[in-house]
Design an enzyme around this catalytic site. Structure first.
Site, PDB file in Angstrom:
ATOM      1  N   LEU A  25      11.999 -24.810   4.416  1.00  0.00           N
ATOM      2  CA  LEU A  25      11.128 -24.694   5.587  1.00  0.00           C
ATOM      3  C   LEU A  25      11.974 -24.744   6.853  1.00  0.00           C
ATOM      4  O   LEU A  25      12.719 -25.695   7.082  1.00  0.00           O
ATOM      5  CB  LEU A  25      10.095 -25.828   5.614  1.00  0.00           C
ATOM      6  CG  LEU A  25       9.212 -25.953   4.366  1.00  0.00           C
ATOM      7  CD1 LEU A  25       8.056 -26.924   4.640  1.00  0.00           C
ATOM      8  CD2 LEU A  25       8.655 -24.598   3.949  1.00  0.00           C
ATOM      9  N   ALA A  26      11.843 -23.697   7.654  1.00  0.00           N
ATOM     10  CA  ALA A  26      12.699 -23.595   8.842  1.00  0.00           C
ATOM     11  C   ALA A  26      11.978 -22.860   9.969  1.00  0.00           C
ATOM     12  O   ALA A  26      12.603 -22.172  10.773  1.00  0.00           O
ATOM     13  CB  ALA A  26      13.994 -22.875   8.493  1.00  0.00           C
ATOM     14  N   ALA A  27      10.660 -22.990  10.021  1.00  0.00           N
ATOM     15  CA  ALA A  27       9.909 -22.190  10.995  1.00  0.00           C
ATOM     16  C   ALA A  27       9.692 -22.912  12.315  1.00  0.00           C
ATOM     17  O   ALA A  27       9.368 -22.294  13.321  1.00  0.00           O
ATOM     18  CB  ALA A  27       8.561 -21.787  10.407  1.00  0.00           C
TER      19      ALA A  27
ATOM     20  N   ARG B 133      11.961 -30.611  21.052  1.00  0.00           N
ATOM     21  CA  ARG B 133      12.776 -31.682  21.637  1.00  0.00           C
ATOM     22  C   ARG B 133      14.260 -31.343  21.720  1.00  0.00           C
ATOM     23  O   ARG B 133      15.033 -32.076  22.325  1.00  0.00           O
ATOM     24  CB  ARG B 133      12.556 -32.993  20.855  1.00  0.00           C
ATOM     25  CG  ARG B 133      11.186 -33.606  21.142  1.00  0.00           C
ATOM     26  CD  ARG B 133      11.186 -35.070  20.811  1.00  0.00           C
ATOM     27  NE  ARG B 133      11.042 -35.313  19.390  1.00  0.00           N
ATOM     28  CZ  ARG B 133      11.661 -36.290  18.735  1.00  0.00           C
ATOM     29  NH1 ARG B 133      12.479 -37.104  19.379  1.00  0.00           N
ATOM     30  NH2 ARG B 133      11.470 -36.462  17.450  1.00  0.00           N
TER      31      ARG B 133
ATOM     32  N   GLY C 268      15.048 -27.050   6.562  1.00  0.00           N
ATOM     33  CA  GLY C 268      16.208 -26.493   7.272  1.00  0.00           C
ATOM     34  C   GLY C 268      16.777 -27.432   8.310  1.00  0.00           C
ATOM     35  O   GLY C 268      17.898 -27.225   8.794  1.00  0.00           O
TER      36      GLY C 268
ATOM     37  N   GLU D 285      -0.516 -39.092   6.565  1.00  0.00           N
ATOM     38  CA  GLU D 285       0.226 -38.610   7.738  1.00  0.00           C
ATOM     39  C   GLU D 285       0.048 -39.571   8.908  1.00  0.00           C
ATOM     40  O   GLU D 285      -1.017 -40.192   9.059  1.00  0.00           O
ATOM     41  CB  GLU D 285      -0.236 -37.201   8.118  1.00  0.00           C
ATOM     42  CG  GLU D 285       0.180 -36.122   7.134  1.00  0.00           C
ATOM     43  CD  GLU D 285       1.692 -36.057   6.940  1.00  0.00           C
ATOM     44  OE1 GLU D 285       2.422 -35.994   7.942  1.00  0.00           O
ATOM     45  OE2 GLU D 285       2.146 -36.088   5.784  1.00  0.00           O
TER      46      GLU D 285
ATOM     47  N   TYR E 248      56.323 -15.982  25.851  1.00  0.00           N
ATOM     48  CA  TYR E 248      55.250 -15.265  25.162  1.00  0.00           C
ATOM     49  C   TYR E 248      55.881 -14.303  24.171  1.00  0.00           C
ATOM     50  O   TYR E 248      56.650 -13.416  24.556  1.00  0.00           O
ATOM     51  CB  TYR E 248      54.364 -14.481  26.149  1.00  0.00           C
ATOM     52  CG  TYR E 248      53.406 -13.572  25.402  1.00  0.00           C
ATOM     53  CD1 TYR E 248      52.424 -14.127  24.575  1.00  0.00           C
ATOM     54  CD2 TYR E 248      53.517 -12.190  25.454  1.00  0.00           C
ATOM     55  CE1 TYR E 248      51.578 -13.321  23.826  1.00  0.00           C
ATOM     56  CE2 TYR E 248      52.673 -11.371  24.706  1.00  0.00           C
ATOM     57  CZ  TYR E 248      51.704 -11.940  23.905  1.00  0.00           C
ATOM     58  OH  TYR E 248      50.885 -11.145  23.154  1.00  0.00           O
TER      59      TYR E 248
ATOM     60  N   ASN F 142      54.370  -6.387  25.357  1.00  0.00           N
ATOM     61  CA  ASN F 142      53.870  -5.638  24.199  1.00  0.00           C
ATOM     62  C   ASN F 142      52.776  -4.646  24.563  1.00  0.00           C
ATOM     63  O   ASN F 142      52.386  -3.833  23.748  1.00  0.00           O
ATOM     64  CB  ASN F 142      53.350  -6.611  23.131  1.00  0.00           C
ATOM     65  CG  ASN F 142      52.267  -7.538  23.667  1.00  0.00           C
ATOM     66  OD1 ASN F 142      52.238  -7.863  24.854  1.00  0.00           O
ATOM     67  ND2 ASN F 142      51.380  -7.951  22.800  1.00  0.00           N
TER      68      ASN F 142
HETATM   69  C1  UD1 Z   1       6.223 -33.529   7.521  1.00  0.00           C
HETATM   70  C2  UD1 Z   1       5.373 -34.191   6.451  1.00  0.00           C
HETATM   71  C3  UD1 Z   1       5.538 -35.707   6.538  1.00  0.00           C
HETATM   72  C4  UD1 Z   1       7.004 -36.076   6.419  1.00  0.00           C
HETATM   73  C5  UD1 Z   1       7.815 -35.345   7.455  1.00  0.00           C
HETATM   74  C6  UD1 Z   1       9.281 -35.565   7.242  1.00  0.00           C
HETATM   75  C7  UD1 Z   1       3.508 -32.696   6.163  1.00  0.00           C
HETATM   76  C8  UD1 Z   1       2.081 -32.440   6.478  1.00  0.00           C
HETATM   77  N1  UD1 Z   1       4.012 -33.813   6.667  1.00  0.00           N
HETATM   78  O1  UD1 Z   1       5.748 -33.949   8.781  1.00  0.00           O
HETATM   79  O2  UD1 Z   1       4.792 -36.322   5.508  1.00  0.00           O
HETATM   80  O3  UD1 Z   1       7.133 -37.471   6.576  1.00  0.00           O
HETATM   81  O4  UD1 Z   1       7.589 -33.923   7.362  1.00  0.00           O
HETATM   82  O5  UD1 Z   1       9.992 -35.036   8.309  1.00  0.00           O
HETATM   83  O6  UD1 Z   1       4.128 -31.922   5.463  1.00  0.00           O
HETATM   84  N2  UD1 Z   1       7.596 -26.376   9.240  1.00  0.00           N
HETATM   85  C9  UD1 Z   1       7.419 -25.037   9.012  1.00  0.00           C
HETATM   86  N3  UD1 Z   1       6.206 -24.477   9.285  1.00  0.00           N
HETATM   87  C10 UD1 Z   1       5.177 -25.206   9.791  1.00  0.00           C
HETATM   88  C11 UD1 Z   1       5.372 -26.571  10.013  1.00  0.00           C
HETATM   89  C12 UD1 Z   1       6.593 -27.146   9.736  1.00  0.00           C
HETATM   90  O7  UD1 Z   1       8.323 -24.342   8.573  1.00  0.00           O
HETATM   91  O8  UD1 Z   1       4.121 -24.611  10.021  1.00  0.00           O
HETATM   92  C13 UD1 Z   1       8.889 -26.963   8.937  1.00  0.00           C
HETATM   93  C14 UD1 Z   1       9.585 -27.500  10.181  1.00  0.00           C
HETATM   94  O9  UD1 Z   1      10.446 -26.527  10.744  1.00  0.00           O
HETATM   95  C15 UD1 Z   1      10.372 -28.663   9.622  1.00  0.00           C
HETATM   96  C16 UD1 Z   1       9.521 -29.132   8.458  1.00  0.00           C
HETATM   97  O10 UD1 Z   1       8.680 -28.082   8.112  1.00  0.00           O
HETATM   98  O11 UD1 Z   1      11.607 -28.252   9.097  1.00  0.00           O
HETATM   99  C17 UD1 Z   1       8.714 -30.381   8.796  1.00  0.00           C
HETATM  100  O12 UD1 Z   1       7.909 -30.126   9.912  1.00  0.00           O
HETATM  101  P1  UD1 Z   1       7.636 -31.240  10.993  1.00  0.00           P
HETATM  102  O13 UD1 Z   1       6.619 -30.721  11.937  1.00  0.00           O
HETATM  103  O14 UD1 Z   1       8.902 -31.740  11.522  1.00  0.00           O
HETATM  104  O15 UD1 Z   1       7.063 -32.415  10.116  1.00  0.00           O
HETATM  105  P2  UD1 Z   1       5.597 -32.934  10.017  1.00  0.00           P
HETATM  106  O16 UD1 Z   1       4.682 -31.841   9.617  1.00  0.00           O
HETATM  107  O17 UD1 Z   1       5.304 -33.692  11.230  1.00  0.00           O
END
Ligand code: UD1
Ligand code: CA
Length: 457
Positions: A8-10, A15, A103, A153, A365, A385
Site C-alpha cells: 500500500l503506497a497511495a 505531514r 510503502g 481504529e 587537473y 582536454n
Molecule cells: C492503518 C490501520 C491501523 C494501523 C495503521 C498502522 C486501517 C483501517 N487501519 O491506519 O489499524 O494501526 O494503519 O499504520 O487499515 N493507504 C492507501 N490507500 C488508502 C489509505 C491508505 O494506500 O486509501 C496506505 C497509506 O499510504 C499507508 C497505509 O495504507 O501506507 C496506511 O494508511 P494510513 O492512513 O497511514 O493508516 P490508517 O488507515 O490511519
C-alpha cells in the site's frame, strides 16, 4: 506457499509537507517504497503489486521493475478500498496467501516476514506490537481466552479499547481465497467513512478462520514514516544497524553515530573509518584501508592499505593497493589508480588511468589521460582536454617528469622518460627521454631603471 505481496503506497503523507509522494522520500539513499519492495523480493513471491495514488505517475515511473504490477487507487477511500483496486491484478495470478505491506514502513525485516509466512495460508495473521503510546493506531482487541476478536481504529474505539497497548502494524497475511468475499462485505460505516481493511478480522472470525498475531523481531521494524522527523529517526535506526554490523565484522569506526552508508559497504580486515564519512552505492574497501574524516566514497573500490586523507571525494573510481589520496582530492568517474600511486591536495581527476607509483601531488587537473608508471606530475599541471566542442586524450608514458605549471593541450603524448620544463604549454608531442620546454628564455636587462613618478625630483 505461493505468495502475492501487496504494498500500500497511495497515501499522500500530508505531514511530510512535500510535493514528492511520501513513499519516494529517500531512506539511506533509496526511496522508502524501494526498501519494502527489496525486502518483498527476498520472499520470492509470485507477484508484487503496488497500490499508488497521490503524485500521479511519479511512483511507477520512479520505481520501475519487470516483476512489479502498479495499480492506481483514485480516490483513496481507505486500506480496504486499496485492496479492492488490486484484486483484478491479483486474480490473474492466484496465489494462496497475500501479504500486505506498507510503502511507508521500510524497515520491516525478512526474518519477521518469514515467520509470519510460516503461519500458512489458512489463517489470517496480523503483525502486532505493544507500544508505550499506542495513540493513532488500530488496537488489537482480544477476548478472555486471549484470542484476537477485532481491531478498534483510533477514531472508532471505545474508551476501554483505547487503553489497549497492543496495536495493528497494518502488515498482515491473508488467505487469498477469502479476500474477494471479505472485501465485498466491507462498508464505510465508521468514523472516517473509509473502507477499513481491519474489518476483515471480524469477518474472518464469522467465517471460522483463525486469526493469529505475530510480533516483529524488533519493534522498530513496524515503524512508519509520516513526517520528516520520523524519517530522520528511521534513518538513524537504519544507520545504527549498519554500523553495528560493521563493528561486529571488525571494522574500526571512530564514531558509529557519525557514519552514513547509502548502499552496500564491504570491508576487508582492519579497516579504519574516521568520523563523518559517507559511502554511497557499491563500495569495497580492501584490508587495512584507512579513511580519514569527512570523506565521501561512491561506487568505488579501494585496494588494500590505501589511505584516504580527510575531505576527499572518490566517485566511481578504482583505486589500487598502497595508494595515498588527499586531503581535499576529487576523483571523478573513470579514475583508475595503480599500486602505490599518490594523488595529493586539490587535485581533480576524471577518466584518468594512473599507473603504479605515479604521483600527482598538488593542485592539478588530470582528465581524459593515460599516465604510465612512475610519472611525476608537478604542481599546477592541467590537461586541456576540451577544445570547446570535443574531448581529447593526453598520454604520459612511463617515467616522464612533468614540471610545475604545465598545460598539456590534448591530444598530445609525452614520451617515455621525457621531461617537461616548468611552465610549458605543450601543443605537440614531447619526444621520449628529452627535455621539452616552451617558456621564453629568461633574460636580464642590464642598466634598466624603474620609472619614477613625474614631478618628483
Ligand atoms: C492503518 C490501520 C491501523 C494501523 C495503521 C498502522 C486501517 C483501517 N487501519 O491506519 O489499524 O494501526 O494503519 O499504520 O487499515 N493507504 C492507501 N490507500 C488508502 C489509505 C491508505 O494506500 O486509501 C496506505 C497509506 O499510504 C499507508 C497505509 O495504507 O501506507 C496506511 O494508511 P494510513 O492512513 O497511514 O493508516 P490508517 O488507515 O490511519
Ligand atoms: Ca489514515
Amino acid at each position: 506457499m505461493p505468495l502475492n505481496v501487496l504494498i500500500l503506497a497511495a497515501g499522500r503523507g500530508v505531514r511530510m509537507r512535500s510535493a514528492l509522494p511520501k513513499v519516494l522520500h529517500p531512506l539511506a539513499g533509496r526511496p522508502l517504497l524501494q526498501h519494502t519492495i527489496d525486502t518483498a523480493r527476498l520472499l520470492t513471491p509470485r507477484k508484487i503489486c503496488v497500490v499508488y495514488g497521490y503524485g500521479g505517475e511519479t511512483v511507477p515511473q520512479t520505481i520501475a521493475g519487470d516483476d512489479l504490477v502498479f495499480v492506481k487507487q483514485e480516490p483513496q477511500l481507505g486500506t480496504g478500498h486499496a485492496l479492492m483496486q488490486a484484486m483484478p491484478a491479483l486474480a490473474a495470478n492466484p496465489a494462496s496467501a497475500t501479504l500486505v505491506l506498507y510503502g511507508d514502513v521500510p524497515l520491516i525485516g525478512r526474518e519477521t516476514l518469514t515467520r509470519m509466512l510460516a503461519n500458512g495460508d489458512r489463517r489470517l495473521t496480523l503483525l502486532t506490537v505493544a507500544l508505550g503510546d499506542p495513540t493513532g493506531y488500530g488496537r488489537i482487541v482480544r477476548d478472555a481466552q486471549n484470542a484476537v476478536r477485532a481491531i478498534g481504529e483510533q477514531k472508532d474505539a471505545s474508551e476501554a479499547q483505547l487503553n489497549i497497548t497492543e496495536i495493528n502494524t497494518g502488515i498482515m497475511l491473508i488467505p487469498t481465497a477469502c479476500l474477494p468475499g471479505w472485501l465485498a462485505k466491507l462498508t464505510t460505516e465508521n468514523a472516517q467513512g473509509e473502507y477499513y481493511l481491519t474489518d476483515i478480522v471480524a469477518l474472518a472470525i464469522a467465517d471460522g478462520v483463525e486469526v493469529a498475531a505475530a510480533q516483529p523481531n524488533h519493534n522498530w521494524e513496524a515503524l512508519g514514516v509520516n513526517s520528516k522527523a520520523q524519517l530522520a529517526s528511521l534513518e538513524r535506526i537504519y544507520q545504527q544497524n549498519i554500523a553495528d554490523a560493521l563493528l561486529e565484522a571488525g571494522v574500526t569506526l571512530v564514531d558509529p553515530a557519525r557514519l552514513d552508508v547509502r548502499g552496500n559497504l564491504r570491508c576487508g580486515a582492519d579497516v579504519f573509518i574516521d568520523i563523518n564519512c559517507v559511502f554511497e552505492g557499491e563500495v569495497v574497501l580492501g584490508d587495512g584501508v584507512r579513511i580519514g574524516a569527512n570523506c565521501v566514497v561512491r561506487n568505488s573500490t579501494v585496494g588494500a592499505q590505501t589511505r584516504l586523507e580527510p575531505f576527499s571525494l572518490i566517485d566511481d573510481a578504482q583505486v589500487g593497493a598502497d595508494c595515498s589520496i588527499g586531503p581535499f582530492a576529487r576523483l571523478r568517474p573513470g579514475t583508475t589508480m595503480g599500486m602505490g600511486a599518490k594523488i595529493g591536495n586539490f587535485v581533480e581527476t576524471k577518466k584518468a588511468v594512473i599507473g603504479d607509483g605515479s604521483k600527482i601531488n598538488h593542485l592539478s587537473y588530470v582528465g581524459d589521460t593515460d599516465v604510465g608508471r612512475n610519472v611525476n606530475i608537478g604542481a599546477g599541471t592541467i590537461t586541456c582536454n576540451y577544445d570547446g566542442v570535443n574531448k581529447h586524450r593526453t598520454v604520459i608514458e612511463d617515467d616522464a617528469f612533468i614540471g610545475s605549471d604545465t598545460q598539456l593541450v590534448a591530444p598530445v603524448t609525452v614520451g617515455r622518460g621525457a621531461t617537461l620544463g616548468a611552465g610549458t604549454t605543450l601543443t605537440a608531442d614531447a619526444p621520449a627521454g628529452q627535455l621539452t620546454i616552451s617558456r621564453a628564455r629568461q633574460s636580464t636587462i642590464a642598466g634598466w631603471k624603474r620609472p619614477v613618478k613625474k614631478g618628483k625630483q
